[in-house]
Design an enzyme around this catalytic site. Structure first.
Site, PDB file in Angstrom:
ATOM      1  N   GLU A 103       1.182  -1.023  -0.011  1.00 36.12           N
ATOM      2  CA  GLU A 103      -0.306   0.079  -0.118  1.00 36.12           C
ATOM      3  C   GLU A 103       1.147   1.569  -0.181  1.00 36.12           C
ATOM      4  O   GLU A 103       1.885   1.085   0.829  1.00 36.12           O
ATOM      5  CB  GLU A 103      -0.875  -0.178   0.938  1.00 36.12           C
ATOM      6  CG  GLU A 103      -1.894  -1.159   1.448  1.00 36.12           C
ATOM      7  CD  GLU A 103      -2.813  -1.084   0.438  1.00 36.12           C
ATOM      8  OE1 GLU A 103      -3.582   0.148   0.111  1.00 36.12           O
ATOM      9  OE2 GLU A 103      -4.191  -1.775   0.100  1.00 36.12           O
ATOM     10  N   THR A 104       0.473   1.840  -1.047  1.00 30.94           N
ATOM     11  CA  THR A 104       1.332   3.645  -0.777  1.00 30.94           C
ATOM     12  C   THR A 104      -0.434   4.640   0.301  1.00 30.94           C
ATOM     13  O   THR A 104      -0.848   4.502  -0.861  1.00 30.94           O
ATOM     14  CB  THR A 104       1.659   4.257  -1.960  1.00 30.94           C
ATOM     15  OG1 THR A 104       2.568   3.199  -2.102  1.00 30.94           O
ATOM     16  CG2 THR A 104       1.954   4.970  -1.853  1.00 30.94           C
TER      17      THR A 104
END
Length: 264
Positions: free
Chosen positions: A46-47
């Site tokens: 995830e970003t």
């Protein structure tokens, strides 16, 4: 314009454990396609992208390398950690997200996230048979939450040793697969792993959103409102869960491991 970029290990239990998340501090003018490109460049599970809205309120969006998601616990914890590291707010931050308003609070080094509870529902027999056949391991119970399928095994070793066919997992009509079993160590109520190849995540190291479902399932089964989960990925991580009505409070530690600027 360059944007501040951090990589944070969330739900960590020591060096090189937990789930790494990238956190980008934005102006709010960047496009979703640009965010998706950055997430693909970072290539972490995830970003998180966040920008200031008002007072202690921030917008928060999460992207895997392949798509935007509705909820991500570990990247929310990482974002709160970064904002406090930057001197933002006091001991509470609200995030406006695709899953509604989420709150983060801190007490010393521990961060607490208030997230929506995910209610488990048993799947029809034909779907259970299909999933059990795909995994090749006998399950005690098979159900689903809002987006993920939940498979409960009798023994923690079944979770630890599982080697699912990731190509076949992509064919399931769910975001991801959570496998879980009773804990096999002192102080651990449940063991779990999470696979989401359809979202670009073969196996996630420590999954906050999965514990919104695990908290409800194990809370009902054990008759408890506070539980401690261990995610048995290669990196491992600890998530403390507390049931509070329609919400689940997840608690954990975070550590910044990289600080820089993104110039894309």
């Amino acid at each position: 314009m360059p944007c501040p970029l951090y990589i944070v290990d969330a739900f960590t239990s020591g060096p090189f454990t937990g789930n790494p998340a990238a956190v980008c501090i934005l102006t709010g003018r960047e496009s979703p396609q640009w965010m998706q490109n950055v997430a693909a460049e970072m290539n972490l599970s995830e970003t998180a992208f966040t920008w200031h809205l008002q007072t202690n309120e921030w917008v928060l969006r999460w992207f895997t390398p392949g798509c935007e998601v509705n909820l991500c616990g570990h990247a929310t914890l990482a974002t709160a950690h970064v904002l406090w590291q930057r001197g933002v707010g006091r001991d509470m931050i609200d995030f406006r997200t695709r899953s509604g308003l989420l709150s983060a609070t801190r007490k010393e080094h521990v961060i607490r996230l208030e997230l929506p509870a995910d209610l488990p529902v048993e799947l029809p027999p034909h779907m259970q048979d299909s999933i059990a056949g795909l995994l090749g391991v006998q399950a005690e119970w098979i159900g689903r939450g809002g987006e993920d399928v939940l498979v409960v095994f009798k023994q923690a070793n079944d979770v630890r040793e599982l080697q699912p066919d990731l190509v076949l997992l992509k064919t399931l009509p769910f975001r991801g697969l959570i496998v879980t079993a009773p804990g096999d160590e002192d102080g651990v109520d449940c063991v779990s792993r999470f696979f989401a190849p359809a979202a670009g995540i073969p196996e996630d190291p420590v999954t906050g959103s999965a514990h919104c479902l695990l908290a409800v399932y194990w809370g009902q089964r054990l008759g408890r409102t506070i539980l401690r989960g261990y995610q048995a990925s290669t990196r491992t991580g600890i998530v403390v869960m507390e049931l509070s009505g329609s919400r689940v409070i997840l608690s954990g530690l975070a550590k910044t491991v990289l600080t820089g600027e993104f110039n894309g």
